[in-house]
Design a protein around this motif. Structure first.
Motif, PDB file in Angstrom:
ATOM      1  N   PRO A 111      -2.390  99.875  28.499  1.00  0.00           N
ATOM      2  CA  PRO A 111      -1.446 100.401  27.512  1.00  0.00           C
ATOM      3  C   PRO A 111      -0.385  99.336  27.209  1.00  0.00           C
ATOM      4  N   PRO A 112       0.223  99.404  26.034  1.00  0.00           N
ATOM      5  CA  PRO A 112       1.107  98.320  25.612  1.00  0.00           C
ATOM      6  C   PRO A 112       2.293  98.082  26.530  1.00  0.00           C
ATOM      7  N   ARG A 113       2.834  99.150  27.117  1.00  0.00           N
ATOM      8  CA  ARG A 113       4.002  98.904  27.971  1.00  0.00           C
ATOM      9  C   ARG A 113       3.604  98.156  29.239  1.00  0.00           C
ATOM     10  N   GLN A 114       2.443  98.506  29.772  1.00  0.00           N
ATOM     11  CA  GLN A 114       1.982  97.779  30.957  1.00  0.00           C
ATOM     12  C   GLN A 114       1.706  96.320  30.610  1.00  0.00           C
ATOM     13  N   ARG A 115       1.119  96.124  29.438  1.00  0.00           N
ATOM     14  CA  ARG A 115       0.840  94.757  29.017  1.00  0.00           C
ATOM     15  C   ARG A 115       2.152  93.986  28.860  1.00  0.00           C
ATOM     16  N   ALA A 116       3.140  94.663  28.270  1.00  0.00           N
ATOM     17  CA  ALA A 116       4.436  94.020  28.059  1.00  0.00           C
ATOM     18  C   ALA A 116       5.081  93.652  29.389  1.00  0.00           C
ATOM     19  N   VAL A 117       4.990  94.540  30.351  1.00  0.00           N
ATOM     20  CA  VAL A 117       5.594  94.266  31.655  1.00  0.00           C
ATOM     21  C   VAL A 117       4.922  93.052  32.301  1.00  0.00           C
ATOM     22  N   LEU A 118       3.602  92.988  32.211  1.00  0.00           N
ATOM     23  CA  LEU A 118       2.899  91.852  32.821  1.00  0.00           C
ATOM     24  C   LEU A 118       3.283  90.537  32.143  1.00  0.00           C
ATOM     25  N   VAL A 119       3.366  90.568  30.824  1.00  0.00           N
ATOM     26  CA  VAL A 119       3.713  89.335  30.104  1.00  0.00           C
ATOM     27  C   VAL A 119       5.127  88.892  30.478  1.00  0.00           C
ATOM     28  N   LEU A 120       6.053  89.842  30.553  1.00  0.00           N
ATOM     29  CA  LEU A 120       7.427  89.484  30.905  1.00  0.00           C
ATOM     30  C   LEU A 120       7.513  88.964  32.340  1.00  0.00           C
ATOM     31  N   ARG A 121       6.797  89.608  33.248  1.00  0.00           N
ATOM     32  CA  ARG A 121       6.924  89.220  34.654  1.00  0.00           C
ATOM     33  C   ARG A 121       6.142  87.951  34.980  1.00  0.00           C
ATOM     34  N   TYR A 123       4.278  85.839  32.652  1.00  0.00           N
ATOM     35  CA  TYR A 123       4.227  84.729  31.699  1.00  0.00           C
ATOM     36  C   TYR A 123       5.638  84.227  31.423  1.00  0.00           C
ATOM     37  N   GLU A 124       6.526  85.155  31.106  1.00  0.00           N
ATOM     38  CA  GLU A 124       7.908  84.748  30.837  1.00  0.00           C
ATOM     39  C   GLU A 124       8.686  84.506  32.135  1.00  0.00           C
ATOM     40  N   ASP A 125       8.108  84.926  33.248  1.00  0.00           N
ATOM     41  CA  ASP A 125       8.738  84.730  34.554  1.00  0.00           C
ATOM     42  C   ASP A 125      10.110  85.380  34.668  1.00  0.00           C
ATOM     43  N   LEU A 126      10.266  86.542  34.094  1.00  0.00           N
ATOM     44  CA  LEU A 126      11.519  87.271  34.222  1.00  0.00           C
ATOM     45  C   LEU A 126      11.509  88.072  35.521  1.00  0.00           C
ATOM     46  N   THR A 127      12.696  88.354  36.025  1.00  0.00           N
ATOM     47  CA  THR A 127      12.801  89.230  37.190  1.00  0.00           C
ATOM     48  C   THR A 127      12.557  90.666  36.733  1.00  0.00           C
ATOM     49  N   GLU A 128      12.402  91.546  37.710  1.00  0.00           N
ATOM     50  CA  GLU A 128      12.213  92.957  37.354  1.00  0.00           C
ATOM     51  C   GLU A 128      13.404  93.482  36.561  1.00  0.00           C
ATOM     52  N   ALA A 129      14.585  93.072  36.977  1.00  0.00           N
ATOM     53  CA  ALA A 129      15.790  93.547  36.275  1.00  0.00           C
ATOM     54  C   ALA A 129      15.830  93.013  34.839  1.00  0.00           C
ATOM     55  N   GLN A 130      15.462  91.748  34.690  1.00  0.00           N
ATOM     56  CA  GLN A 130      15.468  91.172  33.335  1.00  0.00           C
ATOM     57  C   GLN A 130      14.403  91.830  32.454  1.00  0.00           C
ATOM     58  N   ALA A 131      13.241  92.076  33.026  1.00  0.00           N
ATOM     59  CA  ALA A 131      12.176  92.743  32.261  1.00  0.00           C
ATOM     60  C   ALA A 131      12.620  94.146  31.853  1.00  0.00           C
ATOM     61  N   ALA A 132      13.298  94.825  32.782  1.00  0.00           N
ATOM     62  CA  ALA A 132      13.788  96.173  32.479  1.00  0.00           C
ATOM     63  C   ALA A 132      14.777  96.142  31.313  1.00  0.00           C
ATOM     64  N   GLU A 133      15.620  95.118  31.308  1.00  0.00           N
ATOM     65  CA  GLU A 133      16.607  95.007  30.237  1.00  0.00           C
ATOM     66  C   GLU A 133      15.929  94.751  28.892  1.00  0.00           C
ATOM     67  N   VAL A 134      14.938  93.885  28.882  1.00  0.00           N
ATOM     68  CA  VAL A 134      14.235  93.586  27.627  1.00  0.00           C
ATOM     69  C   VAL A 134      13.578  94.843  27.063  1.00  0.00           C
ATOM     70  N   LEU A 135      12.950  95.609  27.938  1.00  0.00           N
ATOM     71  CA  LEU A 135      12.198  96.775  27.475  1.00  0.00           C
ATOM     72  C   LEU A 135      13.053  98.029  27.365  1.00  0.00           C
ATOM     73  N   GLY A 136      14.272  97.959  27.866  1.00  0.00           N
ATOM     74  CA  GLY A 136      15.131  99.139  27.793  1.00  0.00           C
ATOM     75  C   GLY A 136      14.655 100.255  28.696  1.00  0.00           C
ATOM     76  N   ILE A 137      14.110  99.882  29.856  1.00  0.00           N
ATOM     77  CA  ILE A 137      13.637 100.884  30.804  1.00  0.00           C
ATOM     78  C   ILE A 137      14.237 100.575  32.177  1.00  0.00           C
ATOM     79  N   SER A 138      14.019 101.454  33.140  1.00  0.00           N
ATOM     80  CA  SER A 138      14.621 101.242  34.450  1.00  0.00           C
ATOM     81  C   SER A 138      13.822 100.212  35.251  1.00  0.00           C
ATOM     82  N   VAL A 139      14.486  99.659  36.253  1.00  0.00           N
ATOM     83  CA  VAL A 139      13.796  98.714  37.143  1.00  0.00           C
ATOM     84  C   VAL A 139      12.653  99.426  37.858  1.00  0.00           C
TER      85      VAL A 139
END
Lengths: 169, 401
Positions: A111-121, A123-139
């Motif tokens: 699903p797209p949100r899971q794909r987005a989380v994987l790409v952020l974590r 590929y983009e090498d963001l932390t969980e907190a940073q990924a949460a901020e980008v997607l507007g969801i909780s850690v």
């Protein structure tokens, strides 16, 4: 970096390719990736001079728009021909090609949100907190989505695990 | 595995396009179109305020009306139009309706539009004992109208991914809620981690409902509450045949250059695979069963070309391709999807352009059918209502609001 400090065209020239790579990983399709990127850039354009961090703004816009696109267009899924061509050529690959095909096929099934989380974590090498901020969801949601996505990848792309094992051995 | 994933992402990302100049131009063009649309909405809002003022002094105006009764519409084109429900809109429990013509969402509000022309209804906050969550609430999965528009079904989407144990069915005319205890299969609507992937699809005869998730699907017989699994690999979307004897599911794992569907018998015991070869990179817009009972249709787009596919459901491989041009073609960030058939014409949603249109496969021409206000999304127009006659009838006396 402020939108005031860098003209829109220069920003797109400098940072656009990086954003396009993320968009491509999100959508799995070159045309859709360009659509997604342009749509997010268009959202930023009218307020360009007031955006303090254009890269963060456009990236967040792109990732959230990707998820909401899919919600709105629930019945739309991409079927890129390149993937089909590649998958149908099931012999004579080197390891990298095989891995790339395995990932692409597996990502399509997330699903797209899971794909987005994987790409952020991963590929983009963001932390969980940073990924949460980008997607507007909780850690916590990032954690659970990452866990679910990796679990699913192991199921639908066992090749990935095999590659990992081969590389370790 | 994550190390391998990082390497694979790097490899894959190298295939991404790099055309900054084109993106700059494209973004400016999109921004310009959005600006023009905002101006249009602003002028329309002024008109709407004038209309509301008129209503305030005693005129009655259906929110959603057919040609005969419609106020001037925002586009001046579509015979039917949906606006967000105004504050004070009654709930469907307080003001029951016979049938709903539309299930729609405005912001976080899910609402119905009366097929008999008395205006919108909000969805009620049902007491826990009567069915738990509200159909539009955050812990509820998307709801679905029966194909005649008389009943609304929903399930609770547990954030803890608990199996669905009940399905709730609200009869709009009586405001009764029936609870169907689900048995036979543990099915979790949030199994994919995203409840938005889940939907309910009523059979046209109103006796069964398909549970359709991103990666799995099942069929619930309402009379028994028995939930039967659809074979793995068929999920994501479903379309019932008009006589309810068959159901088609999107082929979720096919990686060949084609779109395909599994057409199952009602009891899921047998199936045919229908396929439509795709000659180029495509995006795919959902299967819809044609009224003839023998055709599945879908919009595909790619390489700058959009087409309506008509595929025979007998598995014989016959595929008809009809070019979509002009406004109905996929353009940039906008896509087109099939929504059903109406009097021999395909109904297409122009996603992102706030319009549904009818499309004549024989002539290649289209006519506006429904327009929506900005921020309003049509979730469903029941197939029987979409198929024939006025979608919303003129209110008999104009006092029903």
């Amino acid at each position: 970096m402020s939108g005031d400090a860098i003209p829109f065209e220069e920003f797109v020239a400098a940072r656009g390719p990086a954003l396009a790579r993320a968009a491509y990983l999100l959508t799995g399709d070159r045309h859709l990736a360009e659509d997604l990127l342009q749509s997010s850039l268009a959202k930023a354009l009218p307020r360009w001079s007031r955006i303090s961090d254009p890269m963060a703004y456009v990236r967040r816009s792109m990732f959230t728009e990707h998820v909401s696109w899919w919600r709105r267009r629930r019945h739309v899924t991409e079927v890129p021909l390149a993937e089909h061509d590649a998958v149908s050529r099931d012999s004579g690959h080197d390891d990298d090609t095989s891995r790339r095909l395995a990932v692409r096929t597996a990502l399509r099934q997330l699903p797209p949100r899971q794909r987005a989380v994987l790409v952020l974590r991963f590929y983009e090498d963001l932390t969980e907190a940073q990924a949460a901020e980008v997607l507007g969801i909780s850690v916590g949601t990032v954690k659970s989505q990452t866990h679910d996505a990796l679990k699913r990848l192991r199921t639908v792309a066992p090749d990935l695990s095999e590659h990992s094992a081969q590389r370790r051995s | 595995m994550t190390t391998e994933l990082r390497r694979a992402f790097e490899d894959l990302a190298a295939e991404a396009p790099s055309r900054p100049t084109a993106w700059t131009d494209g973004a400016r063009a999109i921004a310009g179109r959005r600006r023009a649309r905002r101006r249009a909405v602003a002028s329309i809002t002024a008109g709407t305020l004038a209309v509301l003022a008129a209503v305030g002094v005693g005129m009655t105006l259906p929110l959603f009306a057919n040609d005969a009764t419609a106020p001037s519409t925002q586009t001046g084109e579509a015979p039917y139009r949906i606006d967000a429900p105004p504050s004070g809109t009654p709930s469907v429990l307080d003001a029951p309706i016979r049938r709903a013509a539309v299930l729609a969402t405005a912001g976080s509000t899910t609402f119905l539009v009366d097929a008999d022309g008395t205006g919108p209804r909000t969805l009620p906050s049902l007491p826990e004992a009567d069915g738990g969550s509200v159909p539009g609430a955050s812990d509820s999965c998307p709801s679905a109208l029966s194909e005649d528009g008389a009943r609304l079904a929903w399930v609770r989407c547990s954030p803890e991914a608990e199996p669905i144990d009940s399905l709730f069915v609200l009869t709009l005319a009586s405001a009764d809620v029936r609870v169907v205890e689900v048995a036979g299969l543990e099915y979790t609507a949030t199994e994919a981690g995203n409840e938005q992937a889940f939907s309910l699809e009523w059979s046209p005869d109103g006796t069964a409902i398909a549970f359709v998730g991103a990666n799995s699907a099942a069929v619930l017989e309402l009379s028994t509450g028995r939930l039967s699994p659809v074979p793995a690999g068929f999920a994501f979307e479903a379309a019932w045949s008009p006589d309810s004897s068959r159901i088609a599911f999107y082929d979720n794992v096919n990686t060949r250059p084609e779109v395909s569907a599994g057409v199952f018998s009602r009891d899921l015991s047998s199936r045919e695979i229908v396929r439509a070869p795709l000659p180029r990179a495509e995006s795919f817009g959902g299967w819809v069963w044609g009224p003839d009972g023998d055709t599945l249709s879908a919009v595909v787009a790619g390489g700058g070309v959009s087409e309506l596919l008509l595929v025979s459901t007998d598995g014989g491989g016959e595929v008809r391709r009809i070019a979509l041009r002009g406004d109905v073609a996929n353009r940039g960030a906008y896509s087109t999807t099939t929504k059903g058939w109406r009097q021999g014409l395909a109904v297409l949603e122009l996603v992102g352009r706030s319009r549904w249109v009818t499309f004549d496969p024989e002539t290649g021409t289209s006519q506006p059918l429904i327009s929506t206000a900005r921020g309003v999304w049509i979730n469903q127009v029941p197939a029987a209502i979409l198929g024939e006659g006025p979608i919303v009838r003129a209110a008999s006396d104009g006092s029903a609001r």
